[in-house]
Design a protein around this motif. Sequence first.
Motif, PDB file in Angstrom:
ATOM      1  N   LEU A  88      46.842  32.608  43.508  1.00 46.66           N
ATOM      2  CA  LEU A  88      45.662  32.982  42.727  1.00 46.66           C
ATOM      3  C   LEU A  88      45.067  31.772  42.000  1.00 46.66           C
ATOM      4  CD1 LEU A  88      46.861  36.411  41.306  1.00 46.66           C
ATOM      5  CD2 LEU A  88      45.095  36.036  43.042  1.00 46.66           C
ATOM      6  N   GLU A  89      45.913  30.860  41.559  1.00 47.04           N
ATOM      7  CA  GLU A  89      45.405  29.642  40.918  1.00 47.04           C
ATOM      8  C   GLU A  89      44.624  28.792  41.912  1.00 47.04           C
ATOM      9  OE1 GLU A  89      48.721  29.066  37.360  1.00 47.04           O
ATOM     10  OE2 GLU A  89      49.004  28.002  39.254  1.00 47.04           O
ATOM     11  N   VAL A  90      45.104  28.738  43.151  1.00 43.99           N
ATOM     12  CA  VAL A  90      44.385  27.996  44.180  1.00 43.99           C
ATOM     13  C   VAL A  90      43.061  28.687  44.504  1.00 43.99           C
ATOM     14  CG1 VAL A  90      44.441  27.242  46.605  1.00 43.99           C
ATOM     15  CG2 VAL A  90      46.422  26.883  45.140  1.00 43.99           C
ATOM     16  N   VAL A  91      43.074  30.010  44.552  1.00 46.78           N
ATOM     17  CA  VAL A  91      41.834  30.764  44.773  1.00 46.78           C
ATOM     18  C   VAL A  91      40.831  30.431  43.667  1.00 46.78           C
ATOM     19  CG1 VAL A  91      40.830  33.085  44.716  1.00 46.78           C
ATOM     20  CG2 VAL A  91      42.868  32.659  46.091  1.00 46.78           C
ATOM     21  N   GLU A  92      41.307  30.402  42.419  1.00 49.39           N
ATOM     22  CA  GLU A  92      40.410  30.099  41.301  1.00 49.39           C
ATOM     23  C   GLU A  92      39.905  28.656  41.358  1.00 49.39           C
ATOM     24  OE1 GLU A  92      40.209  30.914  36.566  1.00 49.39           O
ATOM     25  OE2 GLU A  92      42.076  30.035  37.306  1.00 49.39           O
ATOM     26  N   ALA A  93      40.780  27.713  41.720  1.00 48.58           N
ATOM     27  CA  ALA A  93      40.404  26.304  41.761  1.00 48.58           C
ATOM     28  C   ALA A  93      39.506  25.964  42.953  1.00 48.58           C
ATOM     29  CB  ALA A  93      41.662  25.433  41.797  1.00 48.58           C
ATOM     30  N   HIS A  94      39.657  26.707  44.041  1.00 49.52           N
ATOM     31  CA  HIS A  94      38.922  26.419  45.277  1.00 49.52           C
ATOM     32  C   HIS A  94      38.311  27.700  45.856  1.00 49.52           C
ATOM     33  CE1 HIS A  94      41.086  22.502  45.548  1.00 49.52           C
ATOM     34  NE2 HIS A  94      42.111  23.198  45.086  1.00 49.52           N
ATOM     35  N   PRO A  95      37.448  28.381  45.119  1.00 50.69           N
ATOM     36  CA  PRO A  95      36.940  29.663  45.627  1.00 50.69           C
ATOM     37  C   PRO A  95      36.172  29.546  46.942  1.00 50.69           C
ATOM     38  CG  PRO A  95      35.676  28.962  43.705  1.00 50.69           C
ATOM     39  CD  PRO A  95      36.845  28.021  43.828  1.00 50.69           C
ATOM     40  N   HIS A  96      35.336  28.521  47.063  1.00 47.54           N
ATOM     41  CA  HIS A  96      34.559  28.385  48.300  1.00 47.54           C
ATOM     42  C   HIS A  96      35.459  28.020  49.484  1.00 47.54           C
ATOM     43  CE1 HIS A  96      30.943  29.035  46.124  1.00 47.54           C
ATOM     44  NE2 HIS A  96      30.997  27.896  45.460  1.00 47.54           N
ATOM     45  N   ALA A  97      36.414  27.128  49.238  1.00 47.12           N
ATOM     46  CA  ALA A  97      37.341  26.742  50.307  1.00 47.12           C
ATOM     47  C   ALA A  97      38.179  27.939  50.749  1.00 47.12           C
ATOM     48  CB  ALA A  97      38.241  25.599  49.844  1.00 47.12           C
ATOM     49  N   THR A  98      38.556  28.787  49.789  1.00 44.99           N
ATOM     50  CA  THR A  98      39.311  29.998  50.121  1.00 44.99           C
ATOM     51  C   THR A  98      38.485  30.887  51.038  1.00 44.99           C
ATOM     52  OG1 THR A  98      40.469  29.921  47.999  1.00 44.99           O
ATOM     53  CG2 THR A  98      40.494  32.018  49.162  1.00 44.99           C
ATOM     54  N   LEU A 146      42.189  37.629  49.509  1.00 48.16           N
ATOM     55  CA  LEU A 146      40.856  38.239  49.532  1.00 48.16           C
ATOM     56  C   LEU A 146      40.377  38.640  48.144  1.00 48.16           C
ATOM     57  CD1 LEU A 146      41.023  40.224  52.879  1.00 48.16           C
ATOM     58  CD2 LEU A 146      39.923  38.020  52.414  1.00 48.16           C
ATOM     59  N   SER A 147      41.251  38.491  47.140  1.00 52.07           N
ATOM     60  CA  SER A 147      40.812  38.740  45.764  1.00 52.07           C
ATOM     61  C   SER A 147      39.708  37.767  45.358  1.00 52.07           C
ATOM     62  CB  SER A 147      41.995  38.654  44.792  1.00 52.07           C
ATOM     63  OG  SER A 147      42.439  37.312  44.669  1.00 52.07           O
ATOM     64  N   VAL A 148      39.544  36.673  46.096  1.00 48.58           N
ATOM     65  CA  VAL A 148      38.469  35.719  45.815  1.00 48.58           C
ATOM     66  C   VAL A 148      37.111  36.419  45.835  1.00 48.58           C
ATOM     67  CG1 VAL A 148      38.030  34.948  48.198  1.00 48.58           C
ATOM     68  CG2 VAL A 148      37.599  33.385  46.287  1.00 48.58           C
ATOM     69  N   ARG A 149      37.019  37.509  46.559  1.00 45.78           N
ATOM     70  CA  ARG A 149      35.747  38.222  46.707  1.00 45.78           C
ATOM     71  C   ARG A 149      35.432  39.147  45.544  1.00 45.78           C
ATOM     72  NH1 ARG A 149      36.576  39.387  53.102  1.00 45.78           N
ATOM     73  NH2 ARG A 149      36.275  37.219  53.728  1.00 45.78           N
ATOM     74  N   TRP A 150      36.439  39.516  44.762  1.00 49.45           N
ATOM     75  CA  TRP A 150      36.173  40.496  43.709  1.00 49.45           C
ATOM     76  C   TRP A 150      36.775  40.177  42.348  1.00 49.45           C
ATOM     77  CZ3 TRP A 150      40.598  42.547  41.754  1.00 49.45           C
ATOM     78  CH2 TRP A 150      41.735  42.506  42.585  1.00 49.45           C
ATOM     79  N   PHE A 151      37.819  39.369  42.288  1.00 48.36           N
ATOM     80  CA  PHE A 151      38.506  39.145  41.014  1.00 48.36           C
ATOM     81  C   PHE A 151      37.915  37.964  40.254  1.00 48.36           C
ATOM     82  CE2 PHE A 151      41.931  37.195  38.447  1.00 48.36           C
ATOM     83  CZ  PHE A 151      42.100  38.241  37.546  1.00 48.36           C
ATOM     84  N   LYS A 152      37.550  38.214  39.013  1.00 46.99           N
ATOM     85  CA  LYS A 152      37.086  37.168  38.104  1.00 46.99           C
ATOM     86  C   LYS A 152      37.954  37.259  36.851  1.00 46.99           C
ATOM     87  CE  LYS A 152      33.688  36.140  40.829  1.00 46.99           C
ATOM     88  NZ  LYS A 152      34.318  35.871  42.076  1.00 46.99           N
ATOM     89  N   PRO A 153      38.835  36.278  36.634  1.00 50.51           N
ATOM     90  CA  PRO A 153      39.728  36.339  35.474  1.00 50.51           C
ATOM     91  C   PRO A 153      38.954  36.354  34.156  1.00 50.51           C
ATOM     92  CG  PRO A 153      40.058  34.289  36.724  1.00 50.51           C
ATOM     93  CD  PRO A 153      38.992  35.064  37.411  1.00 50.51           C
TER      94      PRO A 153
END
Length: 195
Positions: A92-102, A164-171
């Motif tokens: 999840l930290e990587v998703v947050e740091a690299h949302p577009h790359a994810t 796939l939480s990159v599409r909906w989760f915003k901490p």
Amino acid sequence: MARESGDRRERILASAAALFANKGVAATTVREIADEVGILSGSLYHHFESKEAMVDEIVTSYLDDLRTRYKRVMAADTDPRTRLHDLIVASLEVVEAHPHATEIYQNDVNYLIQIERFGYLRNAGKEVQATWLEVIEAGIAQGVIRDDLDPKILYRLMRDAVWLSVRWFKPTAAYPITRLAEDCTSLFLDGLARR
């Protein structure tokens, strides 16, 4: 001058990453990237040899960060439940740091692996899978995870839920990444039934 060139390069990468994530790699043109940054498309080639070179840099940075975080998790002397939780946090930290790359990886990996330059993505995917399977199989061996479930199916379900939480989760301050990781770990290991 070098600083300005570095800043422009970073702006190009950021704009390209957003376009690749939203439109897809194949559908994004060099002209669109240049227009987004406000330069002529030919000027992009002063910074990158090709569109694929931009994708490569974006995805490589993402995978390097993921590998580093996963190695830290796997090096820690923890039980399978904690390790699963920490793997989810790292992801999840990587998703947050690299949302577009994810998004690029999730959406375009099957397209990219057809291009010789991106052959390394096959091994990267296998590395990620091996890490998750090691944690899942240790959990099965120690009785933390049921032994009647296929580890590869569990891995795919958990991986896709997390990535796939990159599409909906915003901490937020009230619901940070660590809380999502705790909820995911609990859901994956304890299920939905009331305790």
